[in-house]
Design an enzyme around this catalytic site. Structure first.
Site, mmCIF file in Angstrom:
data_model
loop_
_atom_site.group_PDB
_atom_site.id
_atom_site.type_symbol
_atom_site.label_atom_id
_atom_site.label_comp_id
_atom_site.label_asym_id
_atom_site.label_seq_id
_atom_site.Cartn_x
_atom_site.Cartn_y
_atom_site.Cartn_z
ATOM 1 N N ASP A 158 12.452 -6.748 -57.025
ATOM 2 C CA ASP A 158 11.461 -5.694 -56.922
ATOM 3 C C ASP A 158 10.096 -6.241 -56.502
ATOM 4 O O ASP A 158 9.384 -6.843 -57.306
ATOM 5 C CB ASP A 158 11.354 -4.963 -58.263
ATOM 6 C CG ASP A 158 10.507 -3.715 -58.152
ATOM 7 O OD1 ASP A 158 9.910 -3.484 -57.075
ATOM 8 O OD2 ASP A 158 10.443 -2.965 -59.132
ATOM 9 N N ASP A 365 7.918 -2.188 -49.373
ATOM 10 C CA ASP A 365 8.452 -2.170 -50.732
ATOM 11 C C ASP A 365 9.973 -2.286 -50.713
ATOM 12 O O ASP A 365 10.648 -1.568 -49.980
ATOM 13 C CB ASP A 365 8.015 -0.876 -51.431
ATOM 14 C CG ASP A 365 8.448 -0.853 -52.885
ATOM 15 O OD1 ASP A 365 8.346 -1.901 -53.546
ATOM 16 O OD2 ASP A 365 8.885 0.212 -53.359
#
Ligand SMILES: *[C@@H]1O[C@H](CO)[C@@H](O)[C@H](O)[C@H]1NC(C)=O
Ligand SMILES: *[C@@H]1O[C@H](CO)[C@@H](O)[C@H](O)[C@H]1NC(C)=O
Length: 491
Positions: A158, A365
């Site tokens: 992440d 992202d």
């Protein structure tokens, strides 16, 4: 030749003849196809369907390179264990994806406020600590080895998270169902805790943005609350993290992470999190001596294939880099500057101010699925895409949640999808894979949706999600303050 002869007759000049001959020769050499690269992908409809058989790539070999697996795909341990009865539908995935986008938006607004000189506004907006970017859904995980002797655990990568955490035994309060065994600190001789007034514990609060520094019986503790209601609480601890290459060489490093004894997951995360943000507590900073704050990954073209992540520098001759802007200063995200978008080779008429307004830039992202764009940019992109698609007379299908441009391709064997490219500061072009442009909406795959959406809300910027990054080599060079993109690299 007939045209040429006619021309010769009309203009009997030796110079013109020579010029004509030379230009006609060079045109033959290059050929039309190469002079004008195709402006669309032509693919069989079956290639857009989700596969049910795992197709492993074998890129992973060096120290610091790990195989990336999609948690819902056929290569996933999560599926093998029968933990999930079925892959979530696109609309379920989109629901969790929106929770992540909402939390990123609020995090970015907050970091904007911190760099704001309006102290009054900052005081008024009480910002909770330890509130993390929602885990979201469509995520890729890796296997890492922790402790002595090593225990393997799975963590989701992440780029939006600051710390790494895993579930730890004893699950004195609560653990959620997870893939593989839960880490047991009492079986690791290298596991250690530290006091809450130590410099290591201080890292939690000095991190940007800060986590609350907590104490549990004098020991350093952490707490993370996610936007979707998931949480993890426990001790912030240290243990060895080991990286092994294909030929069994290994390197280890002392690593600080959250050892959660009170964890609850709203979605089916099934694993812990590896924080790869630009915050000081992240994996990137902690492994600086080994990997020099540099990593790259390739997300596979679909969930049935595997990708990889490589920590440390690799050959980057074929990578085009765009700088990470210096504002907003507090950002833990990987900010980039979009300069344009093209559809079928034609640049869209989007004013640069749409991409560049303060606080409305873009981030790359790993954990967001669908790319979100500034509403003005999305409107222009959608209209150009629909216009190109209208040439092929595909039937429009109903929207799936916020994906408003869907097509029913059931009566076609091969389909044509216009090429989409993003342009970034520094003259970088990122041409998207066809599977980075549309996503199948149903299991049959006969309905596909354009994989982009507008990012609503106050001062929301663009979020470049993981569908768009498929098959691209994405390079994060934190020290060099740049993000790079390279063509098809997963195998
Ligand atoms: C498996 O992966 C390789 C490499 O990415 C690819 O060339 C091949 O077409 C894939 N096969 C299937 C069935 O997806
Ligand atoms: C577990 O964590 C939740 C969420 O932070 C909290 O509300 C609850 O009190 C915790 N339980 C215990 C026993 O610490």
């Amino acid at each position: 030749m007939a045209i040429l002869l006619k021309f010769l007759h009309q203009v009997p000049s030796l110079l013109v003849i020579l010029w004509l001959l030379s230009s006609s020769c060079s045109a033959k050499e290059t050929g039309e196809g190469q002079q004008y690269p195709p402006s669309s992908h032509i693919v069989s409809i079956s290639s857009l369907l989700p596969y049910t058989v795992c197709n492993r790539s074998s890129k992973v070999s060096s120290i610091g390179s790990l195989e990336l697996v999609h948690k819902y795909g056929p290569c996933s341990e999560l599926n093998k264990q029968g933990e999930t009865t079925s892959t979530p539908s696109l609309s379920e995935i989109l629901h969790e994806d929106q929770a992540r986008v909402d939390s990123i938006n609020s995090r970015r607004r907050r970091s904007m406020m911190k760099s704001d000189t309006n102290q009054e506004l900052i005081r008024k907006t009480k910002l909770p600590f330890g509130y993390d970017v929602s885990i979201g859904t469509g995520n890729f995980y890796v296997k890492v080895d922790i402790g002595t002797p090593r225990q393997s655990v799975y963590v989701v990568l992440d780029t939006g998270s600051d710390i790494t955490w895993i579930q730890c035994k004893p699950c004195s309060v609560k653990c959620f169902k997870q893939v593989g065994p839960i880490f047991n600190p009492s079986k690791s001789s290298s596991y250690s805790t530290f006091p809450c007034d130590s410099s290591r514990c201080n890292m939690l609060s000095s991190s940007s943005p800060p986590h609350e520094q907590l104490c549990k019986l004098e020991e350093c503790a952490y707490s993370s609350l996610y936007g979707d209601g998931s949480y993890t609480n426990g001790l912030f601890v240290e243990d060895k993290l080991t990286f092994t290459s294909a030929n069994h060489k290994s390197k280890e490093i002392d690593y600080l992470f959250g050892c959660g004894h009170n964890n609850s997951a709203v979605g089916s995360i099934g694993v812990g999190i590896m924080g790869l943000s630009r915050a000081l507590t992240s994996f990137v900073y902690q492994t600086d001596t080994l990997f020099k704050k540099y990593f790259s990954y390739c997300l596979p073209s679909d969930y049935s294939s595997t990708g990889y992540i490589i920590f440390g520098k690799t050959n980057n001759n074929h990578i085009k880099f765009t700088p990470i802007p210096t504002t907003p200063q507090q950002s833990q995200f990987y900010d980039v500057v979009i300069t344009g978008i093209s559809v079928a080779g034609k640049k869209l008429p989007i004013k640069s101010s749409v991409f560049g307004k303060r606080g409305r830039g873009a981030i790359v992202d790993s954990g967001t699925v669908i790319t979100r764009l500034q509403p003005e940019a999305y409107a222009a992109l959608r209209s150009a895409f629909r216009k190109e698609m209208s040439h092929y007379h595909y039937k429009m299908a109903s929207p799936v949640k916020f994906l408003d441009t869907c097509y029913d391709l059931s009566s076609h064997k091969t389909v044509e999808i216009p090429k989409v490219s993003f342009f970034f500061k520094g003259g970088v072009e990122l041409e998207l894979d066809v599977k980075g442009t549309v996503v199948p909406a149903t299991d049959s795959g006969h309905v596909v949706c354009f994989a982009f959406a507008p990012n609503g809300g106050n001062a929301a910027g663009a979020i470049l999600g993981n569908i768009m990054q498929r098959t691209v080599q994405v390079v994060y060079d934190v020290e060099g303050r740049r993000v790079g993109f390279g063509p098809a690299a997963c195998t």
